[in-house]
Structure formats: structure tokens, C-alpha cells
Design an enzyme around this catalytic site. Structure first.
Site, PDB file in Angstrom:
ATOM      1  N   TYR A 129       0.851  -1.192   0.000  1.00 16.76           N
ATOM      2  CA  TYR A 129       0.000   0.000   0.000  1.00 16.76           C
ATOM      3  C   TYR A 129       0.881   1.234   0.000  1.00 16.76           C
ATOM      4  CZ  TYR A 129      -4.443   2.416   0.836  1.00 16.76           C
ATOM      5  OH  TYR A 129      -5.576   3.182   0.702  1.00 16.76           O
ATOM      6  N   ASN A 150     -15.733   3.923   4.105  1.00 16.69           N
ATOM      7  CA  ASN A 150     -16.673   3.556   3.038  1.00 16.69           C
ATOM      8  C   ASN A 150     -17.712   4.631   2.714  1.00 16.69           C
ATOM      9  OD1 ASN A 150     -15.331   1.147   2.778  1.00 16.69           O
ATOM     10  ND2 ASN A 150     -16.775  -0.039   3.985  1.00 16.69           N
ATOM     11  N   GLY A 166     -19.178  -2.447   1.319  1.00 16.10           N
ATOM     12  CA  GLY A 166     -19.447  -1.303   2.177  1.00 16.10           C
ATOM     13  C   GLY A 166     -19.623  -0.023   1.393  1.00 16.10           C
ATOM     14  N   ASP A 222     -23.605 -13.718  -8.523  1.00 16.01           N
ATOM     15  CA  ASP A 222     -24.732 -14.633  -8.366  1.00 16.01           C
ATOM     16  C   ASP A 222     -24.517 -15.469  -7.111  1.00 16.01           C
ATOM     17  OD1 ASP A 222     -27.087 -15.895  -8.847  1.00 16.01           O
ATOM     18  OD2 ASP A 222     -26.429 -16.976 -10.638  1.00 16.01           O
ATOM     19  N   TRP A 269      -8.563   7.744  -4.768  1.00 17.89           N
ATOM     20  CA  TRP A 269      -7.928   7.262  -3.540  1.00 17.89           C
ATOM     21  C   TRP A 269      -8.330   8.190  -2.408  1.00 17.89           C
ATOM     22  CZ3 TRP A 269      -2.108   7.784  -2.042  1.00 17.89           C
ATOM     23  CH2 TRP A 269      -1.830   6.951  -0.945  1.00 17.89           C
ATOM     24  N   LEU A 270      -9.177   7.708  -1.509  1.00 16.03           N
ATOM     25  CA  LEU A 270      -9.686   8.525  -0.408  1.00 16.03           C
ATOM     26  C   LEU A 270      -8.559   9.086   0.445  1.00 16.03           C
ATOM     27  CD1 LEU A 270     -12.273   9.453   1.209  1.00 16.03           C
ATOM     28  CD2 LEU A 270     -11.838   7.456   2.663  1.00 16.03           C
TER      29      LEU A 270
END
Length: 376
Positions: free
Chosen positions: A79, A160, A185, A207, A303-304
Site C-alpha cells: 500500500y 466507506n 461497504g 450470483d 484514492w480517499l
């Protein structure tokens, strides 16, 4: 092998150690890592002593924290943002895990501007929420009004719902968007925020045997239509989608990648955009050339973390808007699996219980993993 550590070599800006209740005990606990790798192999539990806050600091206790995919990616070393290594254990630098969580003020410094009992959220990411207590500078947290809010709502608001809110903010009433990961979320939050704002949505899900139950659940949240991945990729079914939308879908939200992303991109109308905010399938994005040339499609990422750290005041406003939705009973918190850590148990037990919650988060399954300490 489980690892438990004790230390007195603490960075004042990183740790504080009251009891979990409003009285003071000798130690707090945190889940830390000094190297990256398989999460269960690198996480350690750290026990640390009490310190009183200076005048511009504040002593906090945890009311709950989450385990998100980004947290796991940080442990794995894949990350781009990493928490600061702010504590020494066995002569090694270590970082506290966790980006999302809720805290309560135990002991405010004289000039902190906070009072005992206040609820606060981290101002920026990489705060290190996986701890029972924190001693931090007062300006690193934001006080929230907890009127008519639950701990679950406040604990889970920062990632989220905020992501969904920001990705949808440029759409106008009546606009259409399509998203994969409709049961995630972010997906659930996007459905609800879109519905509140008068947007129309198509949510794509995998599904499953209880598909009709899930469809009803998501339409009850406000989804206009819920379809399967197979339907989204079916060229004949695309005609049905076009009949619903008039071929005017403006936005596609992608958290999966691979064929799923290609399918929702194909549904975009002229001038539409596909925004990628995750890649759960770990498959690359492969888009045909035609839509980009003839329909003027654009593709970008979101990207938050970058936005939140660059614009903390805007983030605070977004969170307050989501709290307003909660208070108006227009918004429902995501499904959560709550794991409790008993502060009276030994470190080995606490670490084992945390790793169990971490394992559930790695497996996914539609529920956010939320961890709370048991008061005593």
C-alpha cells in the site's frame, strides 16, 4: 507464533496509556508491526505504560476500530501510504496499525479545547487506531457531535461512506450510475447516498443462492436495479439496461477490476467516466478502444487517503453530512461483525482474538470487521 511485547520507550506523540475505563490503570495495548509480510506473522501486541497529557495533548480511549482492506495491504507492504514508525520495541521501529476508529476523551490537556467524554475521530489517515488508548496532540483529532449516533455509525463513517459520498458528489438529480461490488461497504453507501440525492443506480453483484434476498435488501436501501455479473457482461442484457437508462449512464464505480470493470464500462453513455477505487479481483483493467474514441469515455482512479489528508476540513464536512443522514434516519450503517477484546485477559489471548478478526477481514464476506475493547 504469537508475539507479545512490553515497552517503556514511547514517542509521546504516539502513545498514551490510561485504563480503558475512566479510572487509570497501568497499561494500554496496541497492535503493531515492525516489518511487512503475511499479516498474521507480523502483527504483535504491545503493552505500554500510562502518561499524562501535556497542555496541548489529549488522552483517548478506543470505542472501536475497523479492519479494512487498506489496513491489510499496509501490513503486506503493498500500500502506498504507511503509518509512521513512532515507537521502539526491542530496538526496532514499529508502527501502530489501523486507519479508521472512534475514540473518547479520557483526560484533556488544559489547552486542548476538548473535554472529558467527547467523541473524536482521527483528522488524517495512518493514525494508528488499533490501540486501546492514545496520547496525541489535540489537533490530530476532530470532535464530533454524537447526538443520536451509535458507536457503530461513528466508528465506520470515515472510509466507506466518505468514499461513496465523494465519488458521487458531481452527479446531479436524475443522473444514472452503475457500480460493481454492490454489496460491499462502499456499494451499500453509494446506493443510499445516491437515493437520498435523487440519483438512479444499477448495482452489480455476484450470483448466489440467496440472490433474490440480496436484491430486495439492496433495493430497500434505494438501488434502482440490482443485476448479476453475468447479466452485466451479456450483450443482449445490455439492451435491457439501455431501456432503463436511455443509454445515459454518467458514472461507473469499479472496485473489482478485470472483466467486471470492462462490463460496467461498456454500459456508460457518451461522455461517461469509470472511476476505479479498488481492485478486489487483482486483475488488470482491460478496456476496448472504441468507447474511448467514439463515446469520449474517461477512466481515472480515486484514492480517499490522498483526498482526506490533503483536505481534512472537507473530509470533516463530508462526515458531518453523513451523520446528518443518520440522524434523519435516511442512512443505514454497513453490516458489521463485532469482535470484542477483553482487557482483563492476557496478551496472548488478546492477540489471538485480534488475529481471528483479522482473518475474517481477509476472507471478506460482505461484513465489515469491527473490534471493540470490553470495559471492566
Amino acid at each position: 507464533m504469537l508475539r507479545t511485547l512490553r515497552t517503556s520507550q514511547l514517542a509521546r506523540s504516539g502513545f498514551g496509556t490510561p485504563s480503558f475505563g475512566l479510572r487509570f490503570n497501568s497499561v494500554g495495548r496496541a497492535f503493531v508491526f515492525s516489518q511487512t509480510g503475511e499479516p498474521k506473522d507480523v502483527i504483535q501486541v504491545l503493552e505500554y505504560p500510562i502518561e499524562k497529557p501535556l497542555e496541548n495533548q489529549v488522552l483517548l480511549k478506543s470505542l472501536g476500530f475497523t479492519i479494512n482492506p487498506a489496513d491489510i495491504n499496509q501490513l503486506e507492504g503493498v500500500y502506498p501510504s504507511v503509518p509512521p514508525k513512532s515507537v521502539q520495541i526491542n530496538n526496532e521501529d514499529a508502527a501502530i496499525g489501523g486507519n479508521e476508529g472512534l475514540f473518547q476523551v479520557l483526560d484533556p490537556g488544559a489547552k486542548s479545547g476538548l473535554k472529558k467524554g467527547d467523541w473524536v475521530l482521527p483528522r488524517k489517515t495512518c493514525f494508528g487506531t488499533w490501540r486501546s488508548h492514545a496520547l496525541v496532540e489535540a489537533d490530530t483529532v476532530v470532535k464530533i457531535d454524537n447526538t443520536d449516533l451509535t458507536k457503530v455509525q461513528a466508528t465506520t463513517v470515515s472510509v466507506n461512506p466518505s468514499t461513496a459520498y465523494e465519488m458521487l458528489k458531481d452527479l446531479k438529480e436524475g443522473d444514472w450510475f452503475i457500480q460493481n461490488g454492490g454489496n460491499s461497504g462502499v456499494g451499500r453507501a453509494a446506493i443510499q447516498i445516491g437515493h437520498i440525492r435523487g440519483l438512479k443506480s444499477i448495482s452489480v453483484v455476484r450470483d448466489r443462492p440467496d440472490l433474490e434476498v440480496l436484491k430486495k435488501e439492496l433495493t430497500d436501501l434505494g438501488a434502482t436495479h440490482v443485476i448479476t455479473e453475468e447479466e452485466a457482461s451479456d450483450k443482449l442484457f445490455s439492451k435491457q439496461i439501455k431501456s432503463w437508462t436511455g443509454g445515459k449512464i454518467k458514472l461507473a464505480l469499479n472496485c473489482i477490476g478485470g472483466k467486471s470493470a470492462t462490463s460496467i464500462m461498456r454500459q456508460l453513455g457518451a461522455g461517461g467516466s469509470i472511476v476505479t477505487y479498488g481492485g478486489m479481483s487483482k486483475k488488470p483493467l482491460t478496456f476496448p478502444t472504441g468507447p474511448f474514441i467514439f463515446k469520449d469515455i474517461t477512466a481515472k482512479g480515486y484514492w480517499l487517503t490522498r483526498w482526506a489528508d490533503k483536505h481534512p476540513e472537507e473530509k470533516a464536512k463530508t462526515i458531518e453530512n453523513i451523520f446528518k443522514f443518520y440522524r434523519e434516519k435516511k442512512f443505514v450503517a454497513p453490516p458489521v461483525n463485532i469482535s470484542t477484546l477483553d482487557f482483563s485477559k492476557g496478551n496472548d489471548v488478546v492477540l489471538s482474538e485480534f488475529l481471528d478478526a483479522l482473518g475474517k477481514a481477509q476472507k471478506g464476506g460482505g461484513k465489515k470487521q469491527l473490534v471493540q475493547w470490553v470495559e471492566y
